[in-house]
Motif scaffolding. Structure first.
Motif, PDB file in Angstrom:
ATOM      1  N   GLU A  55      -0.798   7.358  -7.855  1.00 15.22           N
ATOM      2  CA  GLU A  55      -1.082   8.572  -8.627  1.00 15.22           C
ATOM      3  C   GLU A  55      -1.858   9.589  -7.794  1.00 15.22           C
ATOM      4  O   GLU A  55      -1.584  10.788  -7.859  1.00 15.22           O
ATOM      5  CB  GLU A  55      -1.844   8.219  -9.900  1.00 15.22           C
ATOM      6  CG  GLU A  55      -0.984   7.513 -10.923  1.00 15.22           C
ATOM      7  CD  GLU A  55      -1.772   6.984 -12.117  1.00 15.22           C
ATOM      8  OE1 GLU A  55      -3.028   7.050 -12.102  1.00 15.22           O
ATOM      9  OE2 GLU A  55      -1.126   6.492 -13.048  1.00 15.22           O
ATOM     10  N   CYS A  56      -2.806   9.128  -7.006  1.00  9.32           N
ATOM     11  CA  CYS A  56      -3.588  10.022  -6.151  1.00  9.32           C
ATOM     12  C   CYS A  56      -2.674  10.696  -5.129  1.00  9.32           C
ATOM     13  O   CYS A  56      -2.755  11.912  -4.927  1.00  9.32           O
ATOM     14  CB  CYS A  56      -4.700   9.242  -5.451  1.00  9.32           C
ATOM     15  SG  CYS A  56      -5.749  10.271  -4.400  1.00  9.32           S
ATOM     16  N   GLU A  97       0.857  -1.186   0.000  1.00  2.74           N
ATOM     17  CA  GLU A  97       0.000   0.000   0.000  1.00  2.74           C
ATOM     18  C   GLU A  97       0.892   1.234   0.000  1.00  2.74           C
ATOM     19  O   GLU A  97       1.847   1.307   0.764  1.00  2.74           O
ATOM     20  CB  GLU A  97      -0.882   0.041   1.246  1.00  2.74           C
ATOM     21  CG  GLU A  97      -1.927  -1.042   1.308  1.00  2.74           C
ATOM     22  CD  GLU A  97      -2.745  -0.972   2.588  1.00  2.74           C
ATOM     23  OE1 GLU A  97      -2.684   0.046   3.304  1.00  2.74           O
ATOM     24  OE2 GLU A  97      -3.432  -1.954   2.871  1.00  2.74           O
ATOM     25  N   TYR A  98       0.568   2.201  -0.867  1.00  2.00           N
ATOM     26  CA  TYR A  98       1.327   3.454  -0.913  1.00  2.00           C
ATOM     27  C   TYR A  98       0.869   4.370   0.210  1.00  2.00           C
ATOM     28  O   TYR A  98      -0.223   4.194   0.756  1.00  2.00           O
ATOM     29  CB  TYR A  98       1.130   4.144  -2.268  1.00  2.00           C
ATOM     30  CG  TYR A  98       1.996   3.555  -3.337  1.00  2.00           C
ATOM     31  CD1 TYR A  98       3.344   3.871  -3.411  1.00  2.00           C
ATOM     32  CD2 TYR A  98       1.489   2.665  -4.256  1.00  2.00           C
ATOM     33  CE1 TYR A  98       4.160   3.318  -4.376  1.00  2.00           C
ATOM     34  CE2 TYR A  98       2.289   2.103  -5.230  1.00  2.00           C
ATOM     35  CZ  TYR A  98       3.627   2.443  -5.280  1.00  2.00           C
ATOM     36  OH  TYR A  98       4.428   1.890  -6.225  1.00  2.00           O
ATOM     37  N   PRO A  99       1.694   5.369   0.529  1.00  2.00           N
ATOM     38  CA  PRO A  99       1.231   6.354   1.501  1.00  2.00           C
ATOM     39  C   PRO A  99      -0.047   7.000   0.959  1.00  2.00           C
ATOM     40  O   PRO A  99      -0.256   7.055  -0.259  1.00  2.00           O
ATOM     41  CB  PRO A  99       2.357   7.385   1.565  1.00  2.00           C
ATOM     42  CG  PRO A  99       3.515   6.786   0.872  1.00  2.00           C
ATOM     43  CD  PRO A  99       3.006   5.700   0.001  1.00  2.00           C
ATOM     44  N   ALA A 100      -0.877   7.478   1.859  1.00  2.00           N
ATOM     45  CA  ALA A 100      -2.151   8.040   1.404  1.00  2.00           C
ATOM     46  C   ALA A 100      -2.593   9.202   2.274  1.00  2.00           C
ATOM     47  O   ALA A 100      -2.343   9.217   3.481  1.00  2.00           O
ATOM     48  CB  ALA A 100      -3.227   6.957   1.407  1.00  2.00           C
ATOM     49  N   PHE A 101      -3.243  10.152   1.626  1.00  2.00           N
ATOM     50  CA  PHE A 101      -3.959  11.202   2.332  1.00  2.00           C
ATOM     51  C   PHE A 101      -5.377  10.679   2.570  1.00  2.00           C
ATOM     52  O   PHE A 101      -5.768   9.658   2.004  1.00  2.00           O
ATOM     53  CB  PHE A 101      -4.013  12.479   1.477  1.00  2.00           C
ATOM     54  CG  PHE A 101      -2.675  13.122   1.279  1.00  2.00           C
ATOM     55  CD1 PHE A 101      -2.100  13.887   2.284  1.00  2.00           C
ATOM     56  CD2 PHE A 101      -1.975  12.964   0.100  1.00  2.00           C
ATOM     57  CE1 PHE A 101      -0.859  14.482   2.113  1.00  2.00           C
ATOM     58  CE2 PHE A 101      -0.742  13.557  -0.090  1.00  2.00           C
ATOM     59  CZ  PHE A 101      -0.185  14.307   0.918  1.00  2.00           C
ATOM     60  N   ASN A 148      -9.532   5.624  -0.350  1.00  2.00           N
ATOM     61  CA  ASN A 148     -10.524   4.763  -0.983  1.00  2.00           C
ATOM     62  C   ASN A 148      -9.993   4.073  -2.230  1.00  2.00           C
ATOM     63  O   ASN A 148     -10.651   3.191  -2.764  1.00  2.00           O
ATOM     64  CB  ASN A 148     -11.773   5.576  -1.345  1.00  2.00           C
ATOM     65  CG  ASN A 148     -12.474   6.096  -0.106  1.00  2.00           C
ATOM     66  OD1 ASN A 148     -12.409   5.479   0.947  1.00  2.00           O
ATOM     67  ND2 ASN A 148     -13.121   7.233  -0.239  1.00  2.00           N
ATOM     68  N   GLU A 149      -8.818   4.484  -2.696  1.00  2.00           N
ATOM     69  CA  GLU A 149      -8.222   3.867  -3.890  1.00  2.00           C
ATOM     70  C   GLU A 149      -7.733   2.465  -3.537  1.00  2.00           C
ATOM     71  O   GLU A 149      -6.912   2.299  -2.644  1.00  2.00           O
ATOM     72  CB  GLU A 149      -7.049   4.701  -4.410  1.00  2.00           C
ATOM     73  CG  GLU A 149      -7.431   6.071  -4.913  1.00  2.00           C
ATOM     74  CD  GLU A 149      -8.238   6.031  -6.199  1.00  2.00           C
ATOM     75  OE1 GLU A 149      -8.239   5.005  -6.901  1.00  2.00           O
ATOM     76  OE2 GLU A 149      -8.887   7.043  -6.492  1.00  2.00           O
ATOM     77  N   THR A 150      -8.252   1.471  -4.235  1.00  2.00           N
ATOM     78  CA  THR A 150      -7.854   0.090  -3.947  1.00  2.00           C
ATOM     79  C   THR A 150      -6.759  -0.413  -4.877  1.00  2.00           C
ATOM     80  O   THR A 150      -5.971  -1.257  -4.497  1.00  2.00           O
ATOM     81  CB  THR A 150      -9.069  -0.858  -4.040  1.00  2.00           C
ATOM     82  OG1 THR A 150      -9.660  -0.710  -5.326  1.00  2.00           O
ATOM     83  CG2 THR A 150     -10.083  -0.536  -2.958  1.00  2.00           C
TER      84      THR A 150
END
Length: 176
Positions: A80-81, A62-66, A71-73
């Motif tokens: 990219e998000c 899993e990439y880091p996320a804001f 919600n990007e699976t």
């Protein structure tokens, strides 16, 4: 009626005769003697060491996320998000600055952004050429401040364990 022990010996002797007749006695002996099962207890440290050698540590699960990207699976869409959100935040911060330049600037710098296992962003390194540095001496400070102003980041993970990641991000600087 024959006792059980004599039945076993009778059965075994007849089987041997059949095997002798068919030339399979040697094969049966090899099979019987090679069926020596041995088990070895493996410690958890050995399992971890073996698994860590086979894992691809250059890829994350899993990439880091804001918050907006959680919600990007799909892995590529999540990356990219995340990169889009970082770029938008940095550009928004830099656009608020009012630099005074003597020459027009149209340059690209490369920012290496590390997101540590706690989700804290930090500039690992940034490549700013001398012309850009002379025109915008505060640029490095602005980049640091823009990274510090990023919203909460959830770290990348590998097998459910938070890990550090580094992203190489191009930043286009244009000033007139």
């Amino acid at each position: 009626m024959k006792p059980a022990s004599s039945f076993k010996s009778y059965f075994f002797n007849n089987c041997l005769l059949v095997f002798f007749r068919r030339g399979l006695f040697v094969i049966v002996l090899l099979v019987i003697s090679s069926c020596n099962f041995e088990t070895k207890k493996i410690s958890s440290e050995e399992v971890l060491e073996l698994e860590s050698k086979t894992l691809n540590w250059k890829e994350v699960d899993e990439y880091p996320a804001f918050e907006d990207c959680q919600n990007e699976t799909e892995l590529l869409a999540a990356r990219e998000c995340f990169e889009r959100e970082v770029a938008e935040n940095i550009y928004a911060y830099l656009s608020k600055q009012q630099p005074v330049v003597t020459e027009s600037i149209d340059d690209t710098l490369y920012l290496y952004l590390e997101i540590n296992s706690a989700g804290r962003p930090e500039i690992d390194s940034v490549k700013i050429d001398s012309t850009l540095n002379n025109q915008l001496p505060e640029l490095r400070m602005w980049l640091d401040q823009s990274i510090d102003s990023l919203p909460k980041i959830y770290p990348a993970s590998k097998r459910g364990v938070p890990v550090s990641t580094v992203f190489k991000m191009p930043i286009v600087i244009k000033a007139e």
